[in-house]
Design a protein around this motif. Structure first.
Motif, PDB file in Angstrom:
ATOM      1  N   ALA A  31     -12.155  23.463   6.312  1.00  0.00           N
ATOM      2  CA  ALA A  31     -11.196  22.685   7.097  1.00  0.00           C
ATOM      3  C   ALA A  31     -10.477  21.709   6.181  1.00  0.00           C
ATOM      4  O   ALA A  31     -11.100  21.079   5.319  1.00  0.00           O
ATOM      5  N   PRO A  32      -9.163  21.562   6.350  1.00  0.00           N
ATOM      6  CA  PRO A  32      -8.401  20.621   5.514  1.00  0.00           C
ATOM      7  C   PRO A  32      -8.642  19.183   5.949  1.00  0.00           C
ATOM      8  O   PRO A  32      -8.960  18.909   7.117  1.00  0.00           O
ATOM      9  N   ILE A  33      -8.491  18.261   5.006  1.00  0.00           N
ATOM     10  CA  ILE A  33      -8.585  16.832   5.290  1.00  0.00           C
ATOM     11  C   ILE A  33      -7.244  16.193   4.940  1.00  0.00           C
ATOM     12  O   ILE A  33      -6.720  16.386   3.840  1.00  0.00           O
ATOM     13  N   THR A  34      -6.690  15.437   5.892  1.00  0.00           N
ATOM     14  CA  THR A  34      -5.437  14.728   5.699  1.00  0.00           C
ATOM     15  C   THR A  34      -5.705  13.233   5.670  1.00  0.00           C
ATOM     16  O   THR A  34      -6.491  12.717   6.474  1.00  0.00           O
ATOM     17  N   ASP A  35      -5.086  12.530   4.742  1.00  0.00           N
ATOM     18  CA  ASP A  35      -5.234  11.077   4.656  1.00  0.00           C
ATOM     19  C   ASP A  35      -4.316  10.443   5.698  1.00  0.00           C
ATOM     20  O   ASP A  35      -3.096  10.551   5.592  1.00  0.00           O
ATOM     21  N   PRO A  36      -4.870   9.781   6.729  1.00  0.00           N
ATOM     22  CA  PRO A  36      -4.021   9.211   7.777  1.00  0.00           C
ATOM     23  C   PRO A  36      -3.131   8.074   7.285  1.00  0.00           C
ATOM     24  O   PRO A  36      -2.179   7.693   7.961  1.00  0.00           O
ATOM     25  N   ARG A  37      -3.411   7.538   6.115  1.00  0.00           N
ATOM     26  CA  ARG A  37      -2.612   6.428   5.598  1.00  0.00           C
ATOM     27  C   ARG A  37      -1.235   6.866   5.151  1.00  0.00           C
ATOM     28  O   ARG A  37      -0.270   6.099   5.252  1.00  0.00           O
ATOM     29  N   ASP A  38      -1.110   8.089   4.646  1.00  0.00           N
ATOM     30  CA  ASP A  38       0.202   8.551   4.194  1.00  0.00           C
ATOM     31  C   ASP A  38       0.524   9.973   4.627  1.00  0.00           C
ATOM     32  O   ASP A  38       1.571  10.515   4.284  1.00  0.00           O
ATOM     33  N   GLY A  39      -0.370  10.584   5.396  1.00  0.00           N
ATOM     34  CA  GLY A  39      -0.108  11.924   5.911  1.00  0.00           C
ATOM     35  C   GLY A  39      -0.277  13.043   4.910  1.00  0.00           C
ATOM     36  O   GLY A  39       0.004  14.203   5.218  1.00  0.00           O
ATOM     37  N   ARG A  40      -0.764  12.729   3.708  1.00  0.00           N
ATOM     38  CA  ARG A  40      -0.889  13.768   2.671  1.00  0.00           C
ATOM     39  C   ARG A  40      -2.148  14.603   2.892  1.00  0.00           C
ATOM     40  O   ARG A  40      -3.203  14.093   3.266  1.00  0.00           O
ATOM     41  N   LEU A  46     -14.394  13.216  11.359  1.00  0.00           N
ATOM     42  CA  LEU A  46     -15.112  11.963  11.133  1.00  0.00           C
ATOM     43  C   LEU A  46     -14.683  11.329   9.810  1.00  0.00           C
ATOM     44  O   LEU A  46     -14.543  10.104   9.711  1.00  0.00           O
ATOM     45  N   ALA A  47     -14.474  12.170   8.799  1.00  0.00           N
ATOM     46  CA  ALA A  47     -14.026  11.650   7.505  1.00  0.00           C
ATOM     47  C   ALA A  47     -12.643  11.026   7.621  1.00  0.00           C
ATOM     48  O   ALA A  47     -12.382   9.948   7.064  1.00  0.00           O
ATOM     49  N   ARG A  70      -9.162   6.114   8.398  1.00  0.00           N
ATOM     50  CA  ARG A  70      -8.329   5.345   9.323  1.00  0.00           C
ATOM     51  C   ARG A  70      -8.899   3.943   9.555  1.00  0.00           C
ATOM     52  O   ARG A  70      -8.166   2.946   9.581  1.00  0.00           O
ATOM     53  N   ASN A  71     -10.215   3.841   9.703  1.00  0.00           N
ATOM     54  CA  ASN A  71     -10.852   2.533   9.900  1.00  0.00           C
ATOM     55  C   ASN A  71     -10.670   1.640   8.680  1.00  0.00           C
ATOM     56  O   ASN A  71     -10.415   0.436   8.801  1.00  0.00           O
ATOM     57  N   ARG A  72     -10.797   2.221   7.503  1.00  0.00           N
ATOM     58  CA  ARG A  72     -10.576   1.441   6.285  1.00  0.00           C
ATOM     59  C   ARG A  72      -9.135   0.947   6.214  1.00  0.00           C
ATOM     60  O   ARG A  72      -8.860  -0.167   5.762  1.00  0.00           O
ATOM     61  N   HIS A  73      -8.228   1.802   6.656  1.00  0.00           N
ATOM     62  CA  HIS A  73      -6.822   1.421   6.650  1.00  0.00           C
ATOM     63  C   HIS A  73      -6.569   0.251   7.594  1.00  0.00           C
ATOM     64  O   HIS A  73      -5.840  -0.695   7.264  1.00  0.00           O
ATOM     65  N   LEU A  74      -7.148   0.297   8.781  1.00  0.00           N
ATOM     66  CA  LEU A  74      -6.969  -0.790   9.739  1.00  0.00           C
ATOM     67  C   LEU A  74      -7.497  -2.110   9.191  1.00  0.00           C
ATOM     68  O   LEU A  74      -6.927  -3.179   9.435  1.00  0.00           O
ATOM     69  N   VAL A  91       4.779  -4.704   5.354  1.00  0.00           N
ATOM     70  CA  VAL A  91       4.197  -3.365   5.376  1.00  0.00           C
ATOM     71  C   VAL A  91       3.226  -3.218   4.219  1.00  0.00           C
ATOM     72  O   VAL A  91       3.340  -3.906   3.201  1.00  0.00           O
ATOM     73  N   ASP A  92       2.264  -2.308   4.382  1.00  0.00           N
ATOM     74  CA  ASP A  92       1.350  -2.051   3.284  1.00  0.00           C
ATOM     75  C   ASP A  92       1.988  -1.076   2.296  1.00  0.00           C
ATOM     76  O   ASP A  92       3.149  -0.687   2.444  1.00  0.00           O
ATOM     77  N   ALA A  93       1.224  -0.670   1.293  1.00  0.00           N
ATOM     78  CA  ALA A  93       1.770   0.179   0.232  1.00  0.00           C
ATOM     79  C   ALA A  93       2.209   1.540   0.746  1.00  0.00           C
ATOM     80  O   ALA A  93       3.025   2.223   0.115  1.00  0.00           O
ATOM     81  N   ASN A  94       1.694   1.949   1.917  1.00  0.00           N
ATOM     82  CA  ASN A  94       2.069   3.233   2.498  1.00  0.00           C
ATOM     83  C   ASN A  94       3.155   3.114   3.557  1.00  0.00           C
ATOM     84  O   ASN A  94       3.494   4.102   4.212  1.00  0.00           O
ATOM     85  N   GLY A  95       3.683   1.882   3.756  1.00  0.00           N
ATOM     86  CA  GLY A  95       4.781   1.691   4.695  1.00  0.00           C
ATOM     87  C   GLY A  95       4.369   1.362   6.118  1.00  0.00           C
ATOM     88  O   GLY A  95       5.224   1.262   6.999  1.00  0.00           O
ATOM     89  N   TRP A  96       3.065   1.167   6.375  1.00  0.00           N
ATOM     90  CA  TRP A  96       2.616   0.843   7.727  1.00  0.00           C
ATOM     91  C   TRP A  96       2.835  -0.641   8.012  1.00  0.00           C
ATOM     92  O   TRP A  96       2.412  -1.488   7.230  1.00  0.00           O
TER      93      TRP A  96
END
Length: 426
Positions: free
Chosen positions: A176-185, A213-214, A219-223, A247-252
């Motif tokens: 299964a792929p893992i996507t980083d919710p902070r930048d969508g990569r 879960l990963a 996402r929790n770390r980002h928040l 905004v943070d470094a990822n534009g959020w």
């Protein structure tokens, strides 16, 4: 049309030798261009078609050189996967060991970075090239539980002769792929693999759940980082007049004043203090903050210059991107698979497309206009001054360059959009 398709529950209920015989018959028919009575599962069929278009040898096991140990360690320590490795281990390694499987974690380029689990299966994995630093991309190894999820962006289970290359027919895997919710990569793939006898139809569901879960951990770390930035930025924004946001470094955005809270901003890769153009806000003044940036949009002027050139780069199958160039510099944004499809259609139809036409181009169904409008709304948040609507199109003054792979068959290989399939024939 095929009369029916295989499913994992049916394969798991069969005797191992019978399942292998059935799958080999399906694969042999696909290689010969025949239509079997029972067809392959959809994800497998799509991957096999990609392998046939690429000319991958179905009988020869290709191996690329392993990465040097120093490069493996560099990738490990620079990858966001390192942050969630404890979650992956807790959710999968004990199960993998008990079930005679191994857990394998690969980066977005298909390079294996970690593997853990049953010692006996690890030794068997050595024979398949399941070792740190190995390249398990589809174009090299064929259909498999690492390279195929990287292309399809979906969880995939590959059993026995569903592997395109025959030397892997004694193996079963679910990735299964893992996507980083902070930048969508897309940052990598988690895979559970083992001998044929260890196959279970629930394995894919387990791997998918643990990857979610990963992603939740990221996402929790980002928040938490956004909360820290908000505590710094809120007092500052309270003293400002006019529109501004932190905004943070990822534009959020962490804090906003004088304007409606925007979604995530796409920032230039090389952002710095000074004036810069953002596709969603126009010309802005940017100042550094601890953990992010203070952005103050300038008031719009009738004579304001907007960028004049867009490069839609689809030459890297797993990294489609759009770059906007103008007097204030360059801005780039990595595209999701769906957004890459939509922009490809607009780049090849400069006169524009209606929502119904885009729905036909992308889904083969002109009634799916609600989905199209939602996706185009998300795109225009990033490219507000680049994309127009009614009909959807690149703005008339914009010069658009489309960069495609050298081999037309490699155009957006994960895509089943009718417009993309047509583009592969040109």
């Amino acid at each position: 049309m095929k009369n029916s398709s295989l499913d994992l529950a049916r394969l798991a209920a069969m005797d191992t030798k019978d399942a292998l015989r059935l799958l080999k018959g399906v694969r042999d028919a696909a290689l010969a261009g025949r239509r079997p009575a029972v067809g392959p599962r959809a994800d497998i069929d799509e991957s096999w078609q990609r392998m046939l278009r690429r000319g991958v040898d179905p009988d020869r096991d290709r191996r690329a050189g392993l990465l040097p140990l120093e490069e493996i360690e560099r990738r490990r320590h620079s990858s966001p996967l390192l942050e969630v490795l404890p979650v992956l281990r807790e959710g999968l390694v004990s199960m993998a060991d008990a079930a005679q499987h191994i857990m394998v974690v690969a980066d977005a380029e298909g390079r294996l970075l970690w593997r853990e689990g049953s010692g006996a299966v690890l030794r068997k994995g050595d024979a398949h090239g399941f070792v740190p630093g190995a390249d398990w991309t589809e174009e090299l190894v064929g259909t498999n539980g690492i390279g195929t999820p990287l292309v399809s962006r979906r969880p995939v289970q590959v059993h026995s002769a569903e592997h395109f290359v025959s030397t892997h027919h004694t193996w079963t895997c679910a990735g299964a792929p893992i996507t980083d919710p902070r930048d969508g990569r897309l940052i990598g793939v988690v895979d559970i693999s083992g001998p044929l006898s260890t196959m279970h139809p629930a394995t894919l569901a387990l791997v998918t759940s643990v990857t979610r879960l990963a992603e939740a951990e990221l996402r929790n770390r980002h928040l938490q980082t956004l909360d820290a930035l908000r505590s710094v930025a809120a007092p500052l924004l309270g003293r400002l007049v006019g529109r501004a946001l932190a905004v943070d470094a990822n534009g959020w955005p962490a804090a906003v004043t004088g304007m409606a809270p925007p979604g995530r901003l796409s920032l230039p890769k090389q952002i710095g203090a000074g004036r810069t153009w953002l596709p969603s806000l126009g010309m802005c003044t940017v100042e550094p903050l601890p953990g992010g940036w203070l952005i103050r949009p300038a008031e719009a002027r009738p004579d304001a210059r907007v960028p004049g050139r867009v490069v839609l780069d689809l030459s890297a199958p797993r990294r489609p991107s759009v770059t906007v160039t103008g007097a204030s510099g360059d801005w780039s944004h990595e595209l999701s698979p769906r957004h890459a499809e939509l922009l490809f259609v607009l780049a090849t139809h400069r006169d524009g497309r209606s929502a119904a036409q885009l729905a036909q181009d992308v889904f083969g169904d002109p009634t799916r206009t609600v989905t199209v409008r939602a996706e185009m709304s998300r795109l225009r948040r990033h490219l507000a001054q680049v994309l127009a609507h009614r009909p959807y199109r690149f703005t008339d003054a914009m010069e658009v360059e489309l960069v495609v792979p050298e081999r037309p068959a490699d155009l957006l290989p994960y895509s089943n959009a009718p417009a993309v399939r047509l583009g592969r024939l040109s």
